[in-house]
Design a protein around this motif. Structure first.
Motif, short mmCIF file in Angstrom:
data_model
loop_
_atom_site.label_atom_id
_atom_site.label_comp_id
_atom_site.label_asym_id
_atom_site.label_seq_id
_atom_site.Cartn_x
_atom_site.Cartn_y
_atom_site.Cartn_z
N VAL A 293 33.82 -40.57 -15.01
CA VAL A 293 33.13 -39.56 -14.21
C VAL A 293 34.15 -38.64 -13.55
N VAL A 294 33.66 -37.45 -13.16
CA VAL A 294 34.43 -36.54 -12.32
C VAL A 294 33.61 -36.28 -11.07
N ILE A 295 34.31 -36.03 -9.96
CA ILE A 295 33.64 -35.77 -8.69
C ILE A 295 34.05 -34.38 -8.20
N ILE A 296 33.06 -33.51 -8.03
CA ILE A 296 33.32 -32.17 -7.51
C ILE A 296 32.99 -32.20 -6.02
N GLU A 297 34.01 -32.04 -5.20
CA GLU A 297 33.88 -32.25 -3.76
C GLU A 297 33.55 -30.97 -3.00
N GLY A 298 32.99 -31.17 -1.81
CA GLY A 298 32.78 -30.06 -0.88
C GLY A 298 34.10 -29.65 -0.23
N PRO A 299 34.06 -28.64 0.65
CA PRO A 299 35.28 -28.17 1.31
C PRO A 299 36.00 -29.29 2.05
N LYS A 300 37.28 -29.40 1.84
CA LYS A 300 38.08 -30.44 2.47
C LYS A 300 38.04 -30.30 4.00
N GLY A 301 37.79 -31.40 4.67
CA GLY A 301 37.74 -31.38 6.13
C GLY A 301 36.35 -31.23 6.68
N GLY A 302 35.38 -30.92 5.83
CA GLY A 302 33.99 -30.83 6.28
C GLY A 302 33.35 -32.21 6.24
N SER A 303 32.37 -32.43 7.10
CA SER A 303 31.74 -33.75 7.14
C SER A 303 31.01 -34.06 5.85
N GLY A 304 30.50 -33.04 5.15
CA GLY A 304 29.80 -33.27 3.90
C GLY A 304 30.71 -33.89 2.86
N GLU A 305 31.91 -33.33 2.73
CA GLU A 305 32.88 -33.88 1.77
C GLU A 305 33.31 -35.28 2.17
N ILE A 306 33.54 -35.50 3.44
CA ILE A 306 34.01 -36.81 3.91
C ILE A 306 32.94 -37.88 3.72
N GLU A 307 31.73 -37.60 4.20
CA GLU A 307 30.71 -38.64 4.20
C GLU A 307 30.04 -38.81 2.84
N ARG A 308 29.81 -37.72 2.11
CA ARG A 308 29.26 -37.87 0.76
C ARG A 308 30.27 -38.58 -0.14
N GLY A 309 31.56 -38.32 0.10
CA GLY A 309 32.59 -39.02 -0.66
C GLY A 309 32.53 -40.52 -0.42
N ARG A 310 32.29 -40.91 0.82
CA ARG A 310 32.16 -42.34 1.12
C ARG A 310 30.97 -42.94 0.37
N GLY A 311 29.87 -42.20 0.34
CA GLY A 311 28.70 -42.67 -0.39
C GLY A 311 28.95 -42.78 -1.88
N ASN A 312 29.68 -41.78 -2.43
CA ASN A 312 30.06 -41.83 -3.85
C ASN A 312 30.85 -43.10 -4.15
N GLU A 313 31.82 -43.37 -3.29
CA GLU A 313 32.69 -44.54 -3.50
C GLU A 313 31.89 -45.84 -3.38
N ARG A 314 30.95 -45.88 -2.46
CA ARG A 314 30.15 -47.09 -2.28
C ARG A 314 29.36 -47.41 -3.55
N ALA A 315 28.76 -46.36 -4.15
CA ALA A 315 27.98 -46.57 -5.37
C ALA A 315 28.89 -47.04 -6.51
N ILE A 316 30.06 -46.45 -6.63
CA ILE A 316 31.00 -46.84 -7.69
C ILE A 316 31.45 -48.28 -7.50
N SER A 317 31.64 -48.68 -6.24
CA SER A 317 32.12 -50.04 -5.96
C SER A 317 31.10 -51.10 -6.33
N GLU A 318 29.85 -50.73 -6.49
CA GLU A 318 28.80 -51.69 -6.86
C GLU A 318 28.78 -51.97 -8.36
N CYS A 319 29.50 -51.17 -9.13
CA CYS A 319 29.62 -51.42 -10.58
C CYS A 319 30.72 -52.45 -10.81
N PRO A 320 30.74 -53.11 -11.95
CA PRO A 320 31.81 -54.06 -12.25
C PRO A 320 33.18 -53.40 -12.11
N GLU A 321 34.13 -54.14 -11.57
CA GLU A 321 35.47 -53.59 -11.32
C GLU A 321 36.08 -53.03 -12.61
N GLY A 322 36.52 -51.77 -12.52
CA GLY A 322 37.17 -51.13 -13.66
C GLY A 322 36.23 -50.53 -14.68
#
Length: 334
Positions: A153-182
């Motif tokens: 996958v590729v992730i297209i992020e919002g403006p760096k330093g904005g809360s949208g980029e920071i918090e949506r990025g955390r949510g993206n990572e959480r979903a990815i972490s629920e898949c089998p490692e690697g």
């Protein structure tokens, strides 16, 4: 008889309160938008103008275009203070830099409400937002479910330093972490600044750098997801071979959902804009003010008015599906 008398007294008080509001000067609200080019912000502006208090002349909302520049927004916040607005609502560009607007408003004794994006402070009167960590999780989950929790996958992020980029990025990572490692590999992640045009260029570069390797696209807003779709089509690929998701529920994204090209997580521009105005009005008018937007009835049981005193209101997300997309388009006039 006592109940009748009490009811009549209550009715008299309500009428008196409404009459007092009607006879008072309109509440002047400065609404500071981070930038007005994107459709989502334009929807917020539309719904702000449609708030019952505005339509009835009880409030005057002045909309400011921050031009995607935190310094511009800070200047506009100071101008709103100098112009003695009764309340300020800010849709901030930067999680840290725009704290200055909260500071100057508080120093002037002007109620300030933060909406849509967040600030790294709790000194505002209230926030009327949506949980961006949850939004980022929901969009990434939609992509990963289509991929069976494996692939690139590729992730297209919002403006760096904005809360949208920071918090949506955390949510993206959480979903990815629920898949089998690697099992899921993030090939690229970079900002396209909420821009469809920038995302198109970015995706074109990634398709060239990773030919036939990209399986999914997580766009942290719809505009960027739509830019990725344009790039995929222009490169001669079948967009339905990709799993793509974005956030906001802008009109073109609703159409793309209907066409089977992407998933969109609708962020309620009406709920955020009108909810913010109700909270600001309550702070200025006082106990006589009752919320005038029907969003509180719409989200009853999920987001309670609480006399306008909740520190953070979370406007619920709606996953756009083939089953609800026609109704959402109809609401936009299509």
């Amino acid at each position: 008889m006592k109940k009748l008398i009490a009811s009549l007294m209550l009715s008299s008080l309500m009428v008196a309160g409404a009459t007092t509001m009607a006879n008072a000067a309109p509440v002047r609200i400065a609404f500071l938008m981070y930038g007005n080019k994107a459709e989502f912000v334009q929807l917020m502006e539309r719904y702000a103008k449609e708030h019952p208090a505005v339509k009835q002349g009880l409030a005057e909302v002045t909309l400011f275009d921050g031009r995607y520049d935190a310094a511009v927004q800070n200047d506009q916040g100071q101008m709103a203070v100098n112009s003695k607005y009764d309340a300020i609502i800010i849709n901030p560009m930067d999680f840290e830099a725009n704290i200055d607007v909260v500071t100057v408003a508080n120093e002037a004794g002007i109620p300030i409400v933060v909406t849509n994006a967040r600030l790294n402070t709790q000194d505002m009167l209230s926030e009327v937002v949506s949980d961006d960590v949850e939004g980022g999780y929901l969009e990434a989950k939609a992509v990963l479910e289509k991929l069976g929790c494996k692939g690139n996958v590729v992730i297209i992020e919002g403006p760096k330093g904005g809360s949208g980029e920071i918090e949506r990025g955390r949510g993206n990572e959480r979903a990815i972490s629920e898949c089998p490692e690697g099992a899921v590999k993030v090939l690229e992640r970079k900002t396209a600044n909420w821009s469809r045009a920038e995302a198109l260029d970015l995706m074109q570069n990634w398709l060239t750098a990773h030919p036939k390797e990209i399986d999914g696209v997580i766009g942290q807003n719809d505009e960027m997801a739509l830019g990725a779709i344009e790039a995929i089509k222009s490169a001669g690929y079948d967009v339905k071979d990709f799993a793509i998701a974005g956030i906001d529920g802008v009109t073109d994204a609703l159409r793309a959902v209907k066409a089977g090209e992407m998933t969109s997580i609708l962020q309620d521009a009406r709920g955020q804009a009108q909810g913010s105005i109700d909270v600001a009005m309550k702070a200025v008018v006082g106990d006589d003010y009752k919320p005038m937007s029907d969003i509180w009835e719409q989200y009853k049981g999920k987001m309670e008015w609480n006399d306008g005193k909740t520190k953070r209101y979370d406007v619920p997300w709606t996953i756009v599906t083939p089953e609800n997309v026609d109704a959402l388009l109809k609401d936009r006039g299509y």
